[in-house]
Design an enzyme around this catalytic site. Structure first.
Site, PDB file in Angstrom:
ATOM      1  N   HIS A  18     -31.260 -15.739-132.811  1.00  0.00           N
ATOM      2  CA  HIS A  18     -32.224 -16.800-133.134  1.00  0.00           C
ATOM      3  C   HIS A  18     -33.609 -16.193-133.360  1.00  0.00           C
ATOM      4  O   HIS A  18     -34.311 -16.543-134.314  1.00  0.00           O
ATOM      5  CB  HIS A  18     -32.312 -17.822-131.994  1.00  0.00           C
ATOM      6  CG  HIS A  18     -31.040 -18.549-131.721  1.00  0.00           C
ATOM      7  ND1 HIS A  18     -30.517 -18.661-130.446  1.00  0.00           N
ATOM      8  CD2 HIS A  18     -30.189 -19.217-132.535  1.00  0.00           C
ATOM      9  CE1 HIS A  18     -29.401 -19.369-130.504  1.00  0.00           C
ATOM     10  NE2 HIS A  18     -29.176 -19.716-131.764  1.00  0.00           N
ATOM     11  N   LYS A  42     -23.082 -33.686-124.672  1.00  0.00           N
ATOM     12  CA  LYS A  42     -22.712 -32.301-124.402  1.00  0.00           C
ATOM     13  C   LYS A  42     -23.253 -31.877-123.049  1.00  0.00           C
ATOM     14  O   LYS A  42     -24.360 -32.248-122.667  1.00  0.00           O
ATOM     15  CB  LYS A  42     -23.334 -31.379-125.461  1.00  0.00           C
ATOM     16  CG  LYS A  42     -22.451 -31.030-126.610  1.00  0.00           C
ATOM     17  CD  LYS A  42     -23.208 -30.085-127.517  1.00  0.00           C
ATOM     18  CE  LYS A  42     -22.298 -29.051-128.105  1.00  0.00           C
ATOM     19  NZ  LYS A  42     -23.013 -28.166-129.026  1.00  0.00           N
ATOM     20  N   ARG A  91     -23.988 -16.326-139.606  1.00  0.00           N
ATOM     21  CA  ARG A  91     -23.407 -15.078-139.111  1.00  0.00           C
ATOM     22  C   ARG A  91     -22.180 -14.658-139.908  1.00  0.00           C
ATOM     23  O   ARG A  91     -21.934 -13.491-140.099  1.00  0.00           O
ATOM     24  CB  ARG A  91     -22.998 -15.219-137.640  1.00  0.00           C
ATOM     25  CG  ARG A  91     -24.163 -15.389-136.707  1.00  0.00           C
ATOM     26  CD  ARG A  91     -23.677 -15.777-135.355  1.00  0.00           C
ATOM     27  NE  ARG A  91     -22.997 -17.077-135.480  1.00  0.00           N
ATOM     28  CZ  ARG A  91     -22.685 -17.859-134.481  1.00  0.00           C
ATOM     29  NH1 ARG A  91     -22.951 -17.495-133.257  1.00  0.00           N
ATOM     30  NH2 ARG A  91     -22.095 -19.010-134.681  1.00  0.00           N
ATOM     31  N   SER A 129     -24.579 -18.190-128.647  1.00  0.00           N
ATOM     32  CA  SER A 129     -24.938 -18.713-127.327  1.00  0.00           C
ATOM     33  C   SER A 129     -23.697 -18.865-126.455  1.00  0.00           C
ATOM     34  O   SER A 129     -23.724 -18.571-125.257  1.00  0.00           O
ATOM     35  CB  SER A 129     -25.658 -20.049-127.462  1.00  0.00           C
ATOM     36  OG  SER A 129     -26.885 -19.885-128.136  1.00  0.00           O
TER      37      SER A 129
END
Length: 160
Positions: A18, A42, A91, A129
């Site tokens: 990030h 979440k 990515r 993450s």
């Protein structure tokens, strides 16, 4: 009109991947808002407040960087902040498929807002993450994948 980019994400936790996206986008915009998404459905490791605090420490002294939280659709948040750019890092091909679908929906909802994609540097192309949390949960070092302040917070979370 001021060029404002919104970089949305859960950032749970914020990684060096990030950070790399922000570092590379920094010269391109007059302001970058790191928008920490709040999703009550979440379960997060860090609260939104903890994430904002950590990210704030990472970017202490940087000009043009703001950190905020938001709920709801990213395009609605962009409109609220007068931003016409959503910044995203990619990515791998799997990221592209997912992010491309979201960018198409965002374009339908708000045609004036563009999504800018930056490819992850090879050094960070494997960092996520989720992976960072899993490795830290098992007591292994993640210091090469996260800023120091985040690494310290992960150690505290998992050493209880």
């Amino acid at each position: 009109m001021k060029s404002i980019a919104v970089y949305p994400g859960s950032f749970d936790p914020f990684t060096n991947g990030h950070l790399d996206i922000i570092r590379r986008a920094h010269p391109l915009f007059e302001e970058i808002i790191i928008a920490v998404a709040i999703n009550s459905k979440k379960t997060s490791l860090f609260s939104p407040e903890e994430r904002v605090e950590m990210i704030g420490k990472v970017f202490h002294g940087w000009d043009k960087i703001k950190i905020d939280t938001f709920e709801g659709l990213t395009v609605d948040y962009c409109k609220e902040k007068n931003s016409r750019v959503i910044l995203r890092g990619l990515r791998a091909v799997t990221d592209f498929d997912y992010e491309y679908a979201i960018s198409l929906m965002n374009k339908k909802l708000a045609p004036e807002i563009e999504t800018y994609f930056l490819m992850a540097d090879n050094e960070y192309s494997f960092v996520s993450s989720t992976i960072v949390k899993e490795v830290a949960r098992h007591g292994r070092a993640v210091s090469n994948q996260v800023p120091d302040v985040v690494g310290e917070a992960l150690v505290k979370k998992f050493s209880v």
